[in-house]
Design a protein around this motif. Structure first.
Motif, PDB file in Angstrom:
ATOM      1  N   SER A  47       0.822  -1.205   0.000  1.00  0.00           N
ATOM      2  CA  SER A  47       0.000   0.000   0.000  1.00  0.00           C
ATOM      3  C   SER A  47       0.858   1.258   0.000  1.00  0.00           C
ATOM      4  O   SER A  47       0.555   2.234  -0.703  1.00  0.00           O
ATOM      5  N   GLN A  51       1.101   4.236  -2.811  1.00  0.00           N
ATOM      6  CA  GLN A  51       0.858   5.622  -2.425  1.00  0.00           C
ATOM      7  C   GLN A  51       2.019   6.526  -2.825  1.00  0.00           C
ATOM      8  O   GLN A  51       1.824   7.708  -3.122  1.00  0.00           O
ATOM      9  N   TRP A  52       3.217   5.975  -2.807  1.00  0.00           N
ATOM     10  CA  TRP A  52       4.403   6.762  -3.115  1.00  0.00           C
ATOM     11  C   TRP A  52       4.728   6.816  -4.615  1.00  0.00           C
ATOM     12  O   TRP A  52       5.735   7.394  -5.004  1.00  0.00           O
ATOM     13  N   ALA A  56      -1.092   5.690  -7.784  1.00  0.00           N
ATOM     14  CA  ALA A  56      -2.074   5.737  -6.702  1.00  0.00           C
ATOM     15  C   ALA A  56      -3.202   6.713  -6.994  1.00  0.00           C
ATOM     16  O   ALA A  56      -4.370   6.400  -6.835  1.00  0.00           O
ATOM     17  N   HIS A  72       4.199  12.733  -4.590  1.00  0.00           N
ATOM     18  CA  HIS A  72       4.684  11.371  -4.670  1.00  0.00           C
ATOM     19  C   HIS A  72       6.190  11.345  -4.846  1.00  0.00           C
ATOM     20  O   HIS A  72       6.783  12.246  -5.425  1.00  0.00           O
ATOM     21  N   GLU A 134       0.558  11.113   6.285  1.00  0.00           N
ATOM     22  CA  GLU A 134      -0.463  10.815   5.280  1.00  0.00           C
ATOM     23  C   GLU A 134      -1.656  11.746   5.420  1.00  0.00           C
ATOM     24  O   GLU A 134      -2.237  12.195   4.425  1.00  0.00           O
ATOM     25  N   HIS A 137      -0.624  14.806   3.897  1.00  0.00           N
ATOM     26  CA  HIS A 137      -0.126  14.607   2.532  1.00  0.00           C
ATOM     27  C   HIS A 137       1.280  15.182   2.376  1.00  0.00           C
ATOM     28  O   HIS A 137       1.606  15.852   1.390  1.00  0.00           O
ATOM     29  N   TYR A 139       5.074  14.140   1.980  1.00  0.00           N
ATOM     30  CA  TYR A 139       5.927  13.027   1.578  1.00  0.00           C
ATOM     31  C   TYR A 139       7.342  13.562   1.345  1.00  0.00           C
ATOM     32  O   TYR A 139       7.555  14.393   0.464  1.00  0.00           O
ATOM     33  N   GLY A 204      -7.153   2.485   4.718  1.00  0.00           N
ATOM     34  CA  GLY A 204      -5.922   3.213   4.439  1.00  0.00           C
ATOM     35  C   GLY A 204      -4.807   2.761   5.360  1.00  0.00           C
ATOM     36  O   GLY A 204      -5.051   2.438   6.531  1.00  0.00           O
TER      37      GLY A 204
END
Length: 494
Positions: A47, A51-52, A56, A72, A134, A137, A139, A204
């Motif tokens: 997952s 997501q990265w 996604a 990302h 997360e 958001h 990253y 999630g």
């Protein structure tokens, strides 16, 4: 073969009070919670990888690249997977360094404070890493790396402290079976982490981190208010005093070479009056204790294999067989089930033989066979689970023994002279060296898998298991020789 007196009289259970039970359960579940948070990361790798990467959210080809590139990290799942392996390596390296430090700190400060601080602080870091980032958001590779370094250092407070506390409460009599059963705490934590992650993964991956971090933080609070680090805290006699009352109960499973030529050596940890205030031994003194270096090197190879299964098994099942991530998480539990049974049964057998190394060597030889079998497992969940459990029995079992019962033997052997302040340091050395090997292994696994495929990863596991046997073999030969001497002396006396 003579049974230890503690089994002959059936007094192994009757000698324990309710305080022993509470200590057993608190230390068991405290480390289970630490392992559950680690397992969560390995269970949600698929997952996180999605997501990265652009796939996604970038479902519309009309979206320009800059819209998703700001949120990302990687252009492909392969690069994300390689970074996940790098995070495992970073964690284990910082964990290994932390173990050497935590063992020394644990022998000098209150073990309850160190353990509680590590659990609560690590829970906060896990929450920030997996949940808060997360939700916001946010990253960033460097931020993730820094958090995982801190998490490794904080998590390292767990194992030296819980082994030291258990060593303070439980003597050498029956230590193999008691610590064998207790060392299942890591496997139970893996199972708990897998169940918690799979139960909320549909909402999630951030909620998997949230649940495990919350439970771990609560566990740290309970440890702070409820754990007794030694019998002396409540006026009970220490285990040295109890062991001096029963000479047979403390025949060493780890002993110095100077005792090998004696027919009936003195095995007491402490003679004469008890030491009122033990001084913690130095790091160099702990390294020089008999058996510490060989077992540390052996554990470096074995923990590499064991932790590779721990970190990569769910990903392997999903990636190699195409099974759903939640199904792979649940199926990976069988490896830990095998490790629980293996550690307990092999610890019991080693108590009967009063020797550890021969049991470890035989199990590791069979582990090589089980690795060959599992590497050729068909695309069938039932057969895979069976082979996985067998592999966990022969790899996870010896790993549990070295990290718990044998570490306790090493930290309370004759040369330490009853100094309980050596146990956390010795445990930190053994587990720290093992974690260095595991750290190197996690990066090599991702590298080998990316370039050569999964079959070569299993060849690598077989090589490392064989190296473990090489390091343990001299100890096995010495123990068998010493056992033969004792039997010969017993026959002559008759």
């Amino acid at each position: 073969m003579a049974w230890p007196n503690i089994f002959q009289r059936g007094t192994l259970i009757s000698q324990f009070s309710h305080h022993h039970v509470v200590v057993f359960l608190l230390t068991f579940f405290s480390y289970s919670l630490l392992h559950a948070s680690r397992k969560t990361f390995s269970n949600v790798k698929v997952s996180i990888s999605k997501q990265w990467t652009p796939t996604a959210f970038n479902k519309s080809t009309e979206l320009p690249a800059e819209i998703w590139s700001s949120n990302h990290l990687f252009p492909s799942a392969e690069e994300a997977t390689l970074f996940l392996g790098t995070l495992d390596t970073i964690f284990l390296f910082s964990y290994a360094v932390g173990l050497f430090i935590s063992g020394i700190i644990g022998d000098r400060l209150n073990l309850r404070w160190v353990l509680s601080f590590g659990m609560c602080s690590s829970a906060l870091v896990v929450f920030v890493f997996g949940t808060l980032t997360e939700w916001l958001h946010f990253y960033n590779k460097w931020f993730y790396c820094c958090l995982w370094i801190v998490n490794g250092l904080l998590q390292s407070t767990g194992w030296p402290c819980v082994v030291a506390v258990m060593g303070n409460w439980f003597g050498k009599a029956g230590r193999g079976v008691i610590f064998g059963l207790w060392s299942a705490c890591a496997s139970v934590g893996n199972i708990l982490g897998a169940c918690l992650a799979s139960s909320v993964l549909q909402y999630g991956y951030e909620y998997a981190f949230l649940v495990t971090a919350s439970v771990q933080f609560a566990g740290g609070i309970i440890i702070f208010f409820g754990l007794l680090v030694s019998p002396e805290e409540i006026g009970l006699p220490g285990i040295e005093a109890e062991e001096n009352c029963d000479e047979d109960s403390h025949k060493p499973l780890i002993n110095g070479a100077e005792n090998e030529d004696e027919n009936e050596p003195n095995y007491s940890i402490q003679e004469g009056s008890t030491i009122t205030q033990a001084r913690a031994i130095s790091f160099n003194q702990a390294c020089c204790l008999p058996g510490v270096i060989p077992y540390s090197l052996a554990y470096a190879c074995l923990k590499l294999v064991n932790y590779s299964f721990f970190f990569w098994l769910p990903f392997y099942l999903s990636n190699n067989f195409g099974w759903k991530e939640a199904e792979a998480d649940k199926l990976s539990i069988w490896y830990d089930v095998g490790g629980i049974i293996g550690g307990t049964l092999q610890g019991f057998i080693s108590d009967m033989l009063q020797k550890r190394a021969p049991v470890l060597t035989l199990s590791l030889l069979l582990a090589v066979v089980s690795l060959v079998g599992y590497s050729r497992s068909p695309n069938n969940k039932s057969i895979n689970a069976l082979l996985m459990a067998v592999t966990g029995f022969f790899i996870g079992g010896p790993s549990n023994m070295i990290s718990s019962a044998i570490s306790a033997d090493l930290g309370r052997q004759e040369l330490v002279q009853g100094n309980s302040e050596a146990l956390a340091t010795v445990t930190g050395i053994v587990d720290g060296t093992g974690s260095i090997g595991a750290a190197v292994g996690q990066y090599l696994v991702s590298l080998i898998q990316d370039n050569l495929g999964w079959m070569w990863v299993f060849y690598f596991f077989i090589l490392m298991t064989s190296c473990t046997i090489v390091f343990i073999s001299p100890l096995m030969v010495r123990e068998i020789y010493y056992l033969a001497q004792r039997r010969q002396a017993y026959t002559l006396n008759e």
